[in-house]
Design a protein around this motif. Structure first.
Motif, short mmCIF file in Angstrom:
data_model
loop_
_atom_site.label_atom_id
_atom_site.label_comp_id
_atom_site.label_asym_id
_atom_site.label_seq_id
_atom_site.Cartn_x
_atom_site.Cartn_y
_atom_site.Cartn_z
N LYS A 191 4.64 1.82 13.73
CA LYS A 191 3.84 3.03 13.50
C LYS A 191 2.79 2.83 12.41
CE LYS A 191 2.86 7.34 14.27
NZ LYS A 191 2.33 7.77 15.57
N ASN A 192 3.04 1.90 11.48
CA ASN A 192 2.17 1.72 10.33
C ASN A 192 1.77 0.26 10.16
OD1 ASN A 192 2.45 4.52 8.83
ND2 ASN A 192 4.53 3.92 9.41
N ARG A 193 0.60 0.06 9.57
CA ARG A 193 0.19 -1.29 9.16
C ARG A 193 0.74 -1.52 7.76
NH1 ARG A 193 -6.00 -2.58 10.12
NH2 ARG A 193 -5.16 -4.60 9.44
N ILE A 194 1.82 -2.29 7.68
CA ILE A 194 2.54 -2.44 6.41
C ILE A 194 2.49 -3.90 5.96
CG2 ILE A 194 4.82 -2.31 5.29
CD1 ILE A 194 5.50 -0.03 7.16
N SER A 195 2.29 -4.08 4.67
CA SER A 195 2.46 -5.38 4.03
C SER A 195 3.54 -5.22 2.98
CB SER A 195 1.15 -5.86 3.38
OG SER A 195 0.17 -6.12 4.35
N ALA A 196 4.58 -6.01 3.10
CA ALA A 196 5.66 -5.97 2.12
C ALA A 196 5.35 -6.95 0.99
CB ALA A 196 6.99 -6.34 2.78
N THR A 197 5.49 -6.49 -0.25
CA THR A 197 5.23 -7.36 -1.41
C THR A 197 6.51 -7.99 -1.95
OG1 THR A 197 5.41 -5.46 -2.91
CG2 THR A 197 3.22 -6.04 -2.11
N ARG A 198 7.64 -7.36 -1.67
CA ARG A 198 8.92 -7.92 -2.09
C ARG A 198 9.97 -7.50 -1.09
NH1 ARG A 198 13.78 -7.50 -4.82
NH2 ARG A 198 14.18 -9.02 -6.48
N THR A 199 10.75 -8.48 -0.63
CA THR A 199 11.82 -8.23 0.32
C THR A 199 13.08 -8.91 -0.21
OG1 THR A 199 10.25 -8.23 2.17
CG2 THR A 199 12.59 -8.49 2.71
N GLY A 200 14.18 -8.16 -0.27
CA GLY A 200 15.38 -8.76 -0.84
C GLY A 200 16.66 -8.22 -0.24
N ILE A 201 17.72 -9.02 -0.36
CA ILE A 201 19.06 -8.63 0.04
C ILE A 201 20.02 -9.05 -1.06
CG2 ILE A 201 19.33 -10.76 1.41
CD1 ILE A 201 21.18 -9.13 3.29
N HIS A 256 0.83 -1.20 0.00
CA HIS A 256 0.00 0.00 0.00
C HIS A 256 0.87 1.26 0.00
CE1 HIS A 256 -3.75 -2.15 0.62
NE2 HIS A 256 -3.19 -2.82 1.62
N PHE A 257 0.34 2.31 -0.53
CA PHE A 257 0.92 3.65 -0.42
C PHE A 257 0.72 4.12 1.02
CE2 PHE A 257 0.52 8.24 -0.42
CZ PHE A 257 1.55 8.68 -1.26
N ILE A 258 1.82 4.44 1.70
CA ILE A 258 1.75 4.93 3.08
C ILE A 258 1.75 6.46 3.06
CG2 ILE A 258 2.80 4.88 5.37
CD1 ILE A 258 4.23 2.32 4.52
N GLN A 259 0.82 7.05 3.76
CA GLN A 259 0.72 8.50 3.77
C GLN A 259 2.03 9.12 4.27
OE1 GLN A 259 -1.73 10.32 2.46
NE2 GLN A 259 -2.72 8.39 1.86
N THR A 260 2.38 10.27 3.68
CA THR A 260 3.68 10.89 3.95
C THR A 260 3.89 11.19 5.43
OG1 THR A 260 3.75 11.86 1.73
CG2 THR A 260 5.12 12.89 3.41
N ASN A 261 2.86 11.71 6.10
CA ASN A 261 3.02 12.04 7.52
C ASN A 261 3.21 10.80 8.39
OD1 ASN A 261 0.25 11.33 7.00
ND2 ASN A 261 -0.27 12.13 9.03
N MET A 262 2.82 9.63 7.87
CA MET A 262 2.96 8.39 8.62
C MET A 262 4.31 7.72 8.38
SD MET A 262 0.23 8.16 10.39
CE MET A 262 0.23 6.45 10.95
N VAL A 263 4.76 7.71 7.13
CA VAL A 263 6.03 7.05 6.83
C VAL A 263 7.21 7.88 7.33
CG1 VAL A 263 6.39 8.01 4.51
CG2 VAL A 263 7.24 5.74 5.04
N PHE A 264 7.03 9.22 7.38
CA PHE A 264 8.09 10.09 7.89
C PHE A 264 7.74 10.62 9.28
CE2 PHE A 264 8.52 10.32 3.24
CZ PHE A 264 9.86 9.97 3.11
N ASP A 265 7.09 9.77 10.03
CA ASP A 265 6.72 10.12 11.40
C ASP A 265 7.96 10.45 12.23
OD1 ASP A 265 4.54 9.92 13.66
OD2 ASP A 265 6.27 8.78 14.36
N GLU A 266 7.81 11.32 13.21
CA GLU A 266 8.93 11.78 14.04
C GLU A 266 9.65 10.62 14.72
OE1 GLU A 266 9.70 14.72 17.90
OE2 GLU A 266 7.74 14.69 16.90
N ILE A 267 8.90 9.64 15.18
CA ILE A 267 9.51 8.50 15.89
C ILE A 267 10.37 7.67 14.93
CG2 ILE A 267 9.00 6.33 17.09
CD1 ILE A 267 6.50 7.66 18.22
#
Length: 263
Positions: free
Chosen positions: A128-138, A25-36
């Motif tokens: 801080k956010n309800r996140i679902s990752a669709t792709r995770t890599g290293i 999902h698109f995370i709202q800017t104020n949530m993804v760049f939250d102060e914490i």
């Protein structure tokens, strides 16, 4: 799989390590760049770069009115921010946006050190956010630069060494411009791509140096909604990559890299 965790080299040719997590999902800017969240980022990456305005394809999932068991995904354009953070020496970078987070490690210490970075920042982000990752890599990119080492086929196993051309003859026609190979592996529900060969940093120009690359990319396209599971996947990826790296080189190269046992 053999345990290679005790192996360390005084001289390595690791050029870059990249960790990337893409969000569903698109995370709202104020949530993804939250102060914490930013507070935890700045502890490790204290230099903050400028914001870049980015337009993303935002997916909204809605129930099909004709069948509540089906879902439709509608693409919409959403405007967000991409922000870069750097370590004090500028050697390592974090890129954060509304749709992904990327760690670019150019001054690599040890996986245990950088794993703590991933864990701290990802935990703050997920708390801080309800996140679902669709792709995770290293991904680990090893570049054997001919300005640092005189390459020899005996440094690598026969399959890998077959793509190394020791002598480049400029008069030959056709002229070689790149010699890359890929092996793809399935590990449970995850994928590891191993690219190796003469990658040619000046491609598509003629190949002038036989710089050699061992490039390992481990990733999962499974939906992940926990920072703990993401960390487990990164641990798994690191172990699998280290194992395949050791299976791709020989003792001749280990002597050059000055193998040492870590207690």
């Amino acid at each position: 799989m053999m345990d290679y965790s005790s192996i360390c080299y005084k001289n390595n040719f690791l050029n870059q390590v990249i960790v990337r997590v893409d969000f569903f999902h698109f995370i709202q800017t104020n949530m993804v760049f939250d102060e914490i969240i930013e507070k935890e980022i700045l502890k490790i990456f204290p230099r903050r770069g400028k914001d870049q305005i980015i337009r993303f394809n935002s997916i909204n999932v809605v129930l099909d009115p004709k069948n509540n068991n089906l879902q439709n995904a509608n693409n919409e354009i959403a405007e967000g921010i991409q922000r870069e953070y750097f370590t004090n020496d500028g050697g390592n970078k974090l890129i954060l946006s509304n749709k992904f987070i990327i760690f670019e490690i150019n001054n690599y210490v040890r996986f245990e050190v950088h794993r703590q970075w991933f864990q701290t920042i990802m935990l703050a982000l997920f708390q801080k956010n309800r996140i679902s990752a669709t792709r995770t890599g290293i991904r680990y990119i090893n570049i054997f630069d001919t300005s640092r080492i005189k390459l020899q086929k005996k440094f690598f196993t026969s399959e890998v060494a077959s793509s190394l051309h020791i002598n480049l003859v400029e008069e030959d026609m056709p002229r070689l411009i790149r010699s890359m190979h890929m092996a793809e592996y399935r590990i449970d529900e995850m994928t590891m791509n191993f690219r190796y060969g003469m990658f040619n940093p000046e491609y598509p120009n003629f190949l002038k140096k036989n710089d050699f690359v061992l490039d390992f990319d481990f990733f999962s396209n499974e939906i992940i909604d926990s920072s703990d599971v993401i960390l487990q996947l990164l641990n798994k990826g690191h172990d699998e990559i280290q194992s395949l790296f050791e299976q791709s080189i020989t003792d001749s190269l280990r002597e050059v890299m000055a193998f040492e046992q870590v207690s």
